[in-house]
Design an enzyme around this catalytic site. Structure first.
Site, PDB file in Angstrom:
ATOM      1  CG  ASP A 173     -15.147 -34.047 -19.171  1.00  0.00           C
ATOM      2  OD1 ASP A 173     -15.101 -34.639 -20.257  1.00  0.00           O
ATOM      3  OD2 ASP A 173     -15.968 -34.332 -18.278  1.00  0.00           O
ATOM      4  CD  GLU A 209     -13.561 -34.578 -12.066  1.00  0.00           C
ATOM      5  OE1 GLU A 209     -13.584 -35.820 -11.891  1.00  0.00           O
ATOM      6  OE2 GLU A 209     -14.508 -33.939 -12.549  1.00  0.00           O
ATOM      7  CG  ASP A 262     -21.256 -41.783 -17.493  1.00  0.00           C
ATOM      8  OD1 ASP A 262     -20.546 -40.952 -16.879  1.00  0.00           O
ATOM      9  OD2 ASP A 262     -22.248 -42.334 -16.984  1.00  0.00           O
ATOM     10  CD  GLU A 263     -18.985 -35.524 -17.230  1.00  0.00           C
ATOM     11  OE1 GLU A 263     -19.013 -34.338 -17.593  1.00  0.00           O
ATOM     12  OE2 GLU A 263     -18.731 -35.874 -16.074  1.00  0.00           O
TER      13      GLU A 263
HETATM   14  C1  BGC Z   1     -16.644 -32.216 -15.875  1.00  0.00           C
HETATM   15  C2  BGC Z   1     -15.831 -30.973 -15.663  1.00  0.00           C
HETATM   16  C3  BGC Z   1     -16.705 -29.847 -16.066  1.00  0.00           C
HETATM   17  C4  BGC Z   1     -17.759 -29.835 -15.016  1.00  0.00           C
HETATM   18  C5  BGC Z   1     -18.659 -28.683 -15.042  1.00  0.00           C
HETATM   19  C6  BGC Z   1     -17.749 -32.193 -14.890  1.00  0.00           C
HETATM   20  O1  BGC Z   1     -18.540 -33.292 -14.913  1.00  0.00           O
HETATM   21  O2  BGC Z   1     -15.889 -33.353 -15.828  1.00  0.00           O
HETATM   22  O3  BGC Z   1     -14.549 -30.982 -15.865  1.00  0.00           O
HETATM   23  O4  BGC Z   1     -16.101 -28.643 -16.317  1.00  0.00           O
HETATM   24  O5  BGC Z   1     -18.490 -31.030 -15.004  1.00  0.00           O
HETATM   25  O6  BGC Z   1     -18.678 -28.210 -13.857  1.00  0.00           O
END
Ligand code: BGC
Length: 915
Positions: free
Chosen positions: A475, A760, A480-481
């Site tokens: 994403d 985003e 921290d993802e």
């Molecule tokens: C991510 C998104 C993901 C979403 C789910 C977020 O934290 O960065 O891109 O699809 O969560 O809704």
């Protein structure tokens, strides 16, 4: 026909590939697939037959493993190996010859090769090893060094290493790093599938003393992942598995593998974390630790780790590499007194520091995407990810360093440097370079047009893809993802396939998706799945799945099939695809509506309620729309795979879903009950409406956009479809206006705030300069870059006939720019070769340049063209070679052409604008 002799007759077979690679070291495919490109100096070339040979000797083609003989077929991509069973650790050579329908026979192609790795997991003799416990505080995320010294006799003819880690590893032999791959062994659903890499190490070894050195880090295996600070998702300890095969000229072979004779010690890297960066302490260096002759008697031992072998697979994905070097554009001294370097581009990778630093220096490099309103370094949106690289020099005076973090990547445009205050700005600029890292996918396409801002948008889309295709489709690359969010991948995949060759990248990820899919068919939010465990720990028994996210299980394999024509992948994913739609079918009390459970909905849409991330489009409408869409794809897949019973089952089910949808979401008079742009776009794109209601819905969509002063309100779900839905129903002019909208919200608005990637949020930086809250605000999120597909397909007009995949039949349909865009061009290196659609508009004349690869055909669709005016290279249509058919339909002319390079010029009628 004579396949043995061929002359230089203008017909050539080039660019042979085995599973998308020209040379491929380390495959475990038992029946790999071959593709080739045909080059012809004539138009309308179609392959009549092919002949493929596979052997063990690149010079002697008499002893063959596969001699296909002349196969009468026009198949030139994804031809499956059908020779004798392949052996492990063997190099195979292959070549191809073809004949075309005009009777010309090509010469034999250049010879290419691929080499197998370990085809059976019982061939692993080495043991998984882990550094001894005493060194091992698994909470630390520090790096270990492992080494093995050994002696080899003379006359080494070749040598291979097969290596992997539970964690990340870096391999060196006799002090030299092997290979240019990073983040090995990559991230997979490790419990089910664990990649290993193959290295040709012949040139690194020597007769006499040798040493293998390994640095072993936590990476995705044991390191911190997810925002809940959880470590050790796959196991408690990091571990290494390596097997060296040395071959001698006399035919003998020797195997050296990881076992308890190896030694281990802490490395100078005291922290290596995907999110947090790296700490390097030069005082802990052990010079020459990976050289032969180094005394490791004080090092610790290793223990055998109880890890499996049966889930080991050869590297599937493109390797991660450094693909570009950026130099900083300027030094900024911020109002807060920070020293900041601007890389000029929001990039993903790492900073290399080279130069001389004083003894005992401790410098820190912080990484951030933006500066705040005051112009200070801003890290708020990274959440808990530290993304900091520390370097502590030892007491050696004027030490020359050349340092990069090795097991961590950062997402950033700006770096703040602390601890190098003695350097001038110029010295800092000279010391720092930015190394861009991602899966090293071959570039596939390009798009450009007469509008500079759209070209910048396209560049931002490409940078978003580069930044987020680091072994898995993430994403975002900074906070921290950095997780493989399924919804994001699904909306972007078709754009991604235009920019780069993503076949091995998504093959790997989709196999992980199947592996992590739950037994009831539901699909986790992220793949590899590291989030379900958090729900499990909370005691949730029904693990969540969301429409438009889980649908990645169906949409992604289908897009791959459309793009690359690979039925094999479709076959492999088929049960996963069915399981997902069957899971939906079994939800709740209504089989044909999906109106239960949690959904992300039209995520981040602008029509969301205050403080909500979910747009105004009802989630059950989004869910049921996707249910229909995915069921349709499963039905179409069943047709391709010849599964007659499934064709019937899913056709009937699709019909029922559509009826349920209409009953629930369309008024008896034919109005869509949800007045949102997204609801209207989905209804049109997923073909959910009765024919009589389609134009009305399109008109309503157009009105919704106009009422909003040509601004979109859509989120993750609606955005990719909005312009398609408009263009397909007579409102291309509106779509172009949306595209060119520069005021917030729009695709171009972020450019006015200096964006070099896709954000985003439509308003990551708001019009007043303030930021979206830190809890979720990435400046490198590719989802809204999904407009790229529409640029290639509808603006430049490079499209396909979806009934014949892989551009076996292209559709060149430029829709032109409504006076705003006066030229556009797209090029795609597709499976059969290069396709191009480039047009220029001048007054009432249009020029269209088209390249169609051999062994394919194309429909050229010219809206509003005056038939009698059409010329190709100065000749009228009926005089031209390569034209197969001409159809005139209302105001559109469709010219069917064979392969070749064409230059059309024609006049067009003034467009009667819009309904
Ligand atoms: C991510 C998104 C993901 C979403 C789910 C977020 O934290 O960065 O891109 O699809 O969560 O809704």
């Amino acid at each position: 026909m004579d396949h043995q002799s061929a002359s230089n007759n203008g017909l050539e077979v080039i660019q042979l590939q085995c599973e998308y690679r020209t040379h491929w070291l380390g495959s475990d495919h038992l029946r790999p697939q071959f593709s080739w490109i045909i080059q012809s100096n004539q138009r309308s070339t179609i392959q009549y037959s092919y002949y493929i040979q596979v052997g063990l000797d690149s010079e002697d083609w008499t002893q063959l493993l596969w001699d296909s003989g002349i196969v009468v077929s026009d198949q030139s991509i994804q031809v499956k190996y059908a020779g004798s069973p392949l052996q492990s650790r063997t190099r195979y050579y292959y070549r191809v010859q073809i004949q075309d329908q005009q009777g010309r026979t090509s010469a034999w192609s250049e010879i290419q090769w691929w080499e197998t790795a370990l085809l059976d997991h019982t061939e692993w003799q080495a043991q998984w090893i882990t550094p001894e416990e005493e060194w091992h505080n698994p909470q630390l995320e520090s790096v270990f060094q492992l080494r093995k010294s050994f002696t080899l006799p003379e006359n080494i003819s070749s040598a291979r290493i097969y290596a992997t880690a539970a964690g990340l590893y870096e391999l060196s032999i006799n002090g030299t790093r092997v290979g240019d791959e990073w983040f090995t062994p990559g991230w997979t659903s490790y419990t089910h599938r664990h990649q290993y890499q193959t290295y040709d190490v012949t040139k690194y070894l020597q007769a006499g003393d040798n040493a293998i050195g390994i640095s072993l880090a936590d990476g995705w295996y044991t390191g911190r992942l997810g925002w809940e600070n959880k470590r050790q998702h796959y196991g408690e300890h990091k571990a290494l598995l390596l097997q060296l095969h040395v071959h001698y000229e006399n035919g003998e072979e020797e195997i050296i593998g990881t076992d308890t004779s190896w030694h281990s010690a802490p490395s100078p890297i005291t922290l290596a974390s995907i999110y947090d960066g790296e700490h390097y302490d030069a005082r802990l260096e052990q010079p020459d630790w990976d050289q032969p002759g180094y005394d490791d008697s004080l090092w610790s031992g290793v223990k055998v780790a109880e890890l499996a072998y049966d889930h080991l697979i050869a590297q599937e994905n493109w390797a991660v590499r450094v693909t570009e070097i950026l130099t900083p554009v300027k030094v900024i001294h911020t109002p807060a007194g920070e020293t900041v370097l601007d890389m000029g581009q929001n990039m993903v990778g790492r900073i290399r520091v080279t130069g001389i630093i004083p003894a005992n220096t401790h410098y820190v490099i912080h990484h951030a995407e933006i500066l705040d309103q005051q112009g200070n370094f801003y890290r708020g949106n990274l959440r808990t990810a530290k993304q900091a690289v520390h370097y502590i020099a030892n007491d050696q005076q004027d030490r020359k360093i050349n340092h990069v973090p090795r097991f961590s990547f950062q997402g950033f445009r700006y770096i703040q440097i602390e601890g190098l205050d003695h350097l001038t700005d110029q010295q800092l600029l000279e010391m720092v370079t930015g190394e861009v890292m991602h899966s090293d996918m071959p570039i596939a396409g390009s798009f450009e047009c007469s509008h500079p801002l759209i070209n910048q948008l396209q560049r931002n889309i490409v940078w978003g893809q580069r930044g987020n295709f680091l072994d898995v489709p993430t994403d975002c690359p900074q906070r921290d993802e950095r997780l493989g969010w399924t919804g994001d991948a699904q909306v972007f995949i078709r754009t991604a396939a235009f920019n780069y060759n993503i076949a091995p990248f998504f093959q790997k990820w989709l196999r992980d998706l199947s592996a992590d899919q739950r037994s009831n068919g539901s699909v986790p939010f992220v793949i590899p799945d590291v989030l379900s465990v958090l729900d499990e720990e909370k005691g949730d028994t029904e693990l969540p799945a969301s429409a438009a996210w889980g649908d990645a299980a169906v949409i992604c394999p289908w897009v791959m099939y459309l793009h690359y024509g690979d039925q094999n992948l479709l076959q492999k994913q088929y049960s996963s695809m069915k399981a997902w739609v069957d899971y939906i079918y079994n939800q709740g009390s209504h089989h044909y509506l999906w109106n239960t459970g949690f959904h992300f909905g039209d995520w981040l849409a602008l029509d969301a309620k205050e403080n909500s991330y979910m747009g105004a489009t009802p989630v059950d409408l989004v869910a049921t729309s996707y249910f229909a869409y995915s069921t349709r794809i499963v039905r179409d897949t069943a047709v391709v795979l010849g599964q007659a019973a499934d064709v019937k089952l899913y056709s009937e089910r699709l019909e029922q879903i559509i009826q349920a949808y209409r009953h629930e979401f369309v008024t008896p008079a034919g109005r869509l009950a949800a007045p949102t742009q997204t609801a209207h776009a989905l209804a049109l794109m997923f073909d959910l409406l009765e024919e009589r209601d389609q134009q009305r819905t399109a008109t309503e969509l157009n009105n919704l956009v106009i009422k909003n002063d040509y601004h979109l309100t859509t989120g993750f779900v609606g955005t990719p479809y909005l312009c398609f839905a408009l263009s397909d129903h007579g409102y291309h002019e509106t779509a172009i206006k949306l595209l060119l909208q520069e005021q917030y919200p729009s695709w171009l608005y972020p450019l006015s705030k200096g964006a070099t990637t896709i954000w985003e949020h439509w308003d990551g930086i708001k019009t007043d300069g303030s930021f979206w809250p830190d809890d979720m605000n990435s400046y490198n999120h590719y989802a809204y870059g999904a407009i790229g597909e529409w640029l290639y397909r509808y603006v430049a007009g490079l499209d396909m006939d979806e009934s014949i995949p892989a551009y076996k039949k292209s559709k060149i349909h430029p829709r032109y720019g409504e006076g705003e865009i006066t030229s556009a061009s797209a090029i795609l290196e597709a499976a059969y070769g290069k396709i191009q659609s480039s047009w220029i508009e001048q007054a009432d004349q249009r020029q269209l340049e088209v390249i169609i690869p051999a062994n394919t055909t194309a429909d050229i669709v010219l809206d509003h063209a005056i038939l009698s005016s059409i010329q190709e290279n100065g000749q009228l249509l009926h005089e031209i070679e390569g034209i197969h058919n001409i159809q005139e339909m209302q105001s559109t002319i469709i010219i069917t052409i064979g392969s070749g390079h064409y230059h059309f010029v024609y006049q067009y009628q003034p467009i009667s604008r819009l309904v």
